[in-house]
Design a protein around this motif. Structure first.
Motif, PDB file in Angstrom:
ATOM      1  N   MET A   1       0.679   3.593   3.374  1.00 31.08           N
ATOM      2  CA  MET A   1       0.659   3.504   2.335  1.00 31.08           C
ATOM      3  C   MET A   1      -0.533   3.305   1.408  1.00 31.08           C
ATOM      4  SD  MET A   1       4.740   5.404   1.096  1.00 31.08           S
ATOM      5  CE  MET A   1       3.659   6.026  -0.191  1.00 31.08           C
ATOM      6  N   THR A   2      -0.992   4.148   0.587  1.00 30.49           N
ATOM      7  CA  THR A   2      -2.068   3.243  -0.357  1.00 30.49           C
ATOM      8  C   THR A   2      -1.769   3.712  -1.452  1.00 30.49           C
ATOM      9  OG1 THR A   2      -3.035   5.867  -0.749  1.00 30.49           O
ATOM     10  CG2 THR A   2      -4.530   4.582   1.516  1.00 30.49           C
ATOM     11  N   ALA A   3      -2.495   2.997  -2.197  1.00 24.98           N
ATOM     12  CA  ALA A   3      -1.976   3.089  -3.803  1.00 24.98           C
ATOM     13  C   ALA A   3      -1.522   4.082  -4.754  1.00 24.98           C
ATOM     14  CB  ALA A   3      -3.703   1.630  -4.485  1.00 24.98           C
ATOM     15  N   PRO A   4      -2.824   4.799  -4.325  1.00 21.66           N
ATOM     16  CA  PRO A   4      -2.423   6.853  -5.139  1.00 21.66           C
ATOM     17  C   PRO A   4      -1.606   7.245  -4.238  1.00 21.66           C
ATOM     18  CG  PRO A   4      -4.962   5.892  -4.198  1.00 21.66           C
ATOM     19  CD  PRO A   4      -4.375   5.084  -3.252  1.00 21.66           C
ATOM     20  N   ALA A   8       1.777   8.664  -7.195  1.00 17.04           N
ATOM     21  CA  ALA A   8       2.007  10.006  -6.995  1.00 17.04           C
ATOM     22  C   ALA A   8       3.722   9.367  -6.791  1.00 17.04           C
ATOM     23  CB  ALA A   8       1.666  10.707  -5.820  1.00 17.04           C
ATOM     24  N   LEU A   9       4.089   8.473  -6.208  1.00 20.49           N
ATOM     25  CA  LEU A   9       5.507   8.827  -5.120  1.00 20.49           C
ATOM     26  C   LEU A   9       6.495   7.486  -7.230  1.00 20.49           C
ATOM     27  CD1 LEU A   9       7.996   9.136  -3.423  1.00 20.49           C
ATOM     28  CD2 LEU A   9       7.035   6.000  -3.134  1.00 20.49           C
ATOM     29  N   ILE A  10       5.575   7.084  -7.400  1.00 24.37           N
ATOM     30  CA  ILE A  10       6.361   6.662  -8.420  1.00 24.37           C
ATOM     31  C   ILE A  10       5.951   7.084  -9.689  1.00 24.37           C
ATOM     32  CG2 ILE A  10       6.359   4.715 -10.562  1.00 24.37           C
ATOM     33  CD1 ILE A  10       5.297   2.552  -8.456  1.00 24.37           C
ATOM     34  N   GLY A  11       4.907   8.081 -10.179  1.00 22.43           N
ATOM     35  CA  GLY A  11       5.320   8.767 -10.879  1.00 22.43           C
ATOM     36  C   GLY A  11       5.767  10.160 -10.756  1.00 22.43           C
ATOM     37  N   ARG A  41      12.297   5.979  -0.128  1.00 18.94           N
ATOM     38  CA  ARG A  41      11.756   6.396  -0.305  1.00 18.94           C
ATOM     39  C   ARG A  41       9.983   5.366   0.077  1.00 18.94           C
ATOM     40  NH1 ARG A  41      11.377  10.255  -5.753  1.00 18.94           N
ATOM     41  NH2 ARG A  41      13.456  10.581  -5.583  1.00 18.94           N
ATOM     42  N   LEU A  42      10.327   4.722  -0.284  1.00 15.46           N
ATOM     43  CA  LEU A  42       9.169   3.322   0.467  1.00 15.46           C
ATOM     44  C   LEU A  42       9.532   3.453   2.104  1.00 15.46           C
ATOM     45  CD1 LEU A  42       8.046   0.739  -2.006  1.00 15.46           C
ATOM     46  CD2 LEU A  42       6.798   2.957  -1.005  1.00 15.46           C
ATOM     47  N   GLU A  43      11.258   2.794   2.195  1.00 19.81           N
ATOM     48  CA  GLU A  43      10.878   3.263   3.117  1.00 19.81           C
ATOM     49  C   GLU A  43      11.363   3.392   4.311  1.00 19.81           C
ATOM     50  OE1 GLU A  43      14.838   0.936   2.942  1.00 19.81           O
ATOM     51  OE2 GLU A  43      14.108  -1.093   2.392  1.00 19.81           O
ATOM     52  N   GLU A  44      11.474   4.644   3.836  1.00 21.32           N
ATOM     53  CA  GLU A  44      11.601   6.029   4.256  1.00 21.32           C
ATOM     54  C   GLU A  44      10.326   7.262   4.696  1.00 21.32           C
ATOM     55  OE1 GLU A  44      11.631  10.791   3.216  1.00 21.32           O
ATOM     56  OE2 GLU A  44      13.786   9.519   2.722  1.00 21.32           O
ATOM     57  N   ARG A  45       9.653   6.662   4.383  1.00 22.71           N
ATOM     58  CA  ARG A  45       7.937   7.555   4.655  1.00 22.71           C
ATOM     59  C   ARG A  45       7.318   5.828   5.201  1.00 22.71           C
ATOM     60  NH1 ARG A  45       6.335   9.828  -1.022  1.00 22.71           N
ATOM     61  NH2 ARG A  45       8.131  11.348  -0.854  1.00 22.71           N
ATOM     62  N   THR A  46       7.216   4.738   5.050  1.00 21.33           N
ATOM     63  CA  THR A  46       6.639   4.096   6.097  1.00 21.33           C
ATOM     64  C   THR A  46       7.473   3.596   7.456  1.00 21.33           C
ATOM     65  OG1 THR A  46       7.819   1.934   5.275  1.00 21.33           O
ATOM     66  CG2 THR A  46       5.374   3.057   3.892  1.00 21.33           C
ATOM     67  N   ILE A  55       9.819  -5.784  -4.864  1.00 19.00           N
ATOM     68  CA  ILE A  55       9.859  -4.628  -5.891  1.00 19.00           C
ATOM     69  C   ILE A  55      10.081  -5.744  -7.347  1.00 19.00           C
ATOM     70  CG2 ILE A  55      10.161  -2.779  -7.469  1.00 19.00           C
ATOM     71  CD1 ILE A  55       9.629  -1.759  -4.499  1.00 19.00           C
ATOM     72  N   PHE A  56       9.709  -6.279  -7.156  1.00 21.46           N
ATOM     73  CA  PHE A  56      10.372  -6.556  -9.141  1.00 21.46           C
ATOM     74  C   PHE A  56       8.630  -7.793  -8.985  1.00 21.46           C
ATOM     75  CE2 PHE A  56      14.572  -6.864  -9.596  1.00 21.46           C
ATOM     76  CZ  PHE A  56      14.771  -6.376 -11.016  1.00 21.46           C
ATOM     77  N   ARG A  57       8.631  -8.566  -7.354  1.00 19.89           N
ATOM     78  CA  ARG A  57       7.134  -9.044  -7.023  1.00 19.89           C
ATOM     79  C   ARG A  57       5.585  -8.265  -7.122  1.00 19.89           C
ATOM     80  NH1 ARG A  57       9.819 -14.231  -2.558  1.00 19.89           N
ATOM     81  NH2 ARG A  57      10.574 -15.381  -4.581  1.00 19.89           N
ATOM     82  N   ALA A  58       5.912  -7.445  -6.403  1.00 21.85           N
ATOM     83  CA  ALA A  58       4.618  -6.107  -6.129  1.00 21.85           C
ATOM     84  C   ALA A  58       4.846  -4.688  -7.128  1.00 21.85           C
ATOM     85  CB  ALA A  58       4.428  -6.004  -4.376  1.00 21.85           C
ATOM     86  N   ALA A  59       4.849  -5.270  -8.469  1.00 23.61           N
ATOM     87  CA  ALA A  59       5.351  -3.964  -9.036  1.00 23.61           C
ATOM     88  C   ALA A  59       4.724  -2.878  -9.302  1.00 23.61           C
ATOM     89  CB  ALA A  59       6.110  -4.229 -10.710  1.00 23.61           C
ATOM     90  N   SER A  60       3.258  -3.195  -8.835  1.00 21.87           N
ATOM     91  CA  SER A  60       2.190  -2.148  -9.704  1.00 21.87           C
ATOM     92  C   SER A  60       2.185  -1.695  -7.733  1.00 21.87           C
ATOM     93  CB  SER A  60       1.320  -2.785  -9.971  1.00 21.87           C
ATOM     94  OG  SER A  60      -0.069  -3.731  -8.687  1.00 21.87           O
ATOM     95  N   PRO A  61       1.233   0.275  -7.542  1.00 21.83           N
ATOM     96  CA  PRO A  61       0.706   1.037  -6.613  1.00 21.83           C
ATOM     97  C   PRO A  61      -0.281  -0.484  -5.507  1.00 21.83           C
ATOM     98  CG  PRO A  61       1.184   1.790  -8.679  1.00 21.83           C
ATOM     99  CD  PRO A  61       1.594   0.651  -8.961  1.00 21.83           C
ATOM    100  N   ASP A  62      -0.671  -1.059  -6.939  1.00 20.05           N
ATOM    101  CA  ASP A  62      -1.078  -1.744  -5.914  1.00 20.05           C
ATOM    102  C   ASP A  62      -0.770  -2.715  -4.959  1.00 20.05           C
ATOM    103  OD1 ASP A  62      -4.113  -0.178  -6.485  1.00 20.05           O
ATOM    104  OD2 ASP A  62      -4.634  -2.317  -8.329  1.00 20.05           O
ATOM    105  N   GLN A  63      -0.159  -3.177  -5.824  1.00 18.77           N
ATOM    106  CA  GLN A  63       0.227  -4.939  -4.982  1.00 18.77           C
ATOM    107  C   GLN A  63       1.216  -4.180  -4.347  1.00 18.77           C
ATOM    108  OE1 GLN A  63       2.336  -6.186  -8.462  1.00 18.77           O
ATOM    109  NE2 GLN A  63       0.779  -7.541  -8.284  1.00 18.77           N
ATOM    110  N   LEU A  64       2.065  -2.925  -4.883  1.00 14.73           N
ATOM    111  CA  LEU A  64       3.595  -2.586  -2.887  1.00 14.73           C
ATOM    112  C   LEU A  64       2.008  -2.099  -1.958  1.00 14.73           C
ATOM    113  CD1 LEU A  64       5.414  -0.377  -5.412  1.00 14.73           C
ATOM    114  CD2 LEU A  64       6.046  -2.434  -4.246  1.00 14.73           C
TER     115      LEU A  64
END
Length: 84
Positions: A1-4, A8-11, A41-46, A55-64
């Motif tokens: 998954m890309t940052a964008p 969108a998922l987080i939004g 949702r991330l597990e379902e999609r990836t 999630i605590f360590r990589a809390a931004s879309p870029d980091q995820l």
């Protein structure tokens, strides 16, 4: 998954219209319960497994997106994410 895509998922999850790639999930309204929903949702999609600590360590879309890319390089699907 890309940052964008993650933005969108987080939004969608937080009902926020614009999530920047460097926005921290928790700073824009996320909490630990919503983080569990994000994980699912991330597990379902990836097809990869993540922990709440991820999630605590990589809390931004870029980091995820970087975390997902790292796991993709290690292997695919369940092979990429073993026990932690």
């Amino acid at each position: 998954m890309t940052a964008p895509e993650i933005s969108a998922l987080i939004g969608e999850l937080l009902e926020v219209s614009d999530v920047a790639p460097d926005d921290d999930f928790f700073d824009i309204g996320g909490n630990s319960l919503l983080a569990l929903d994000l994980l699912a949702r991330l597990e379902e999609r990836t097809g990869m497994n993540f922990t709440l600590l991820d999630i605590f360590r990589a809390a931004s879309p870029d980091q995820l997106a970087a975390l997902i890319a790292d796991q993709s390089r290690e292997g695919s699907g369940a092979e990429a994410a073993g026990p932690r």
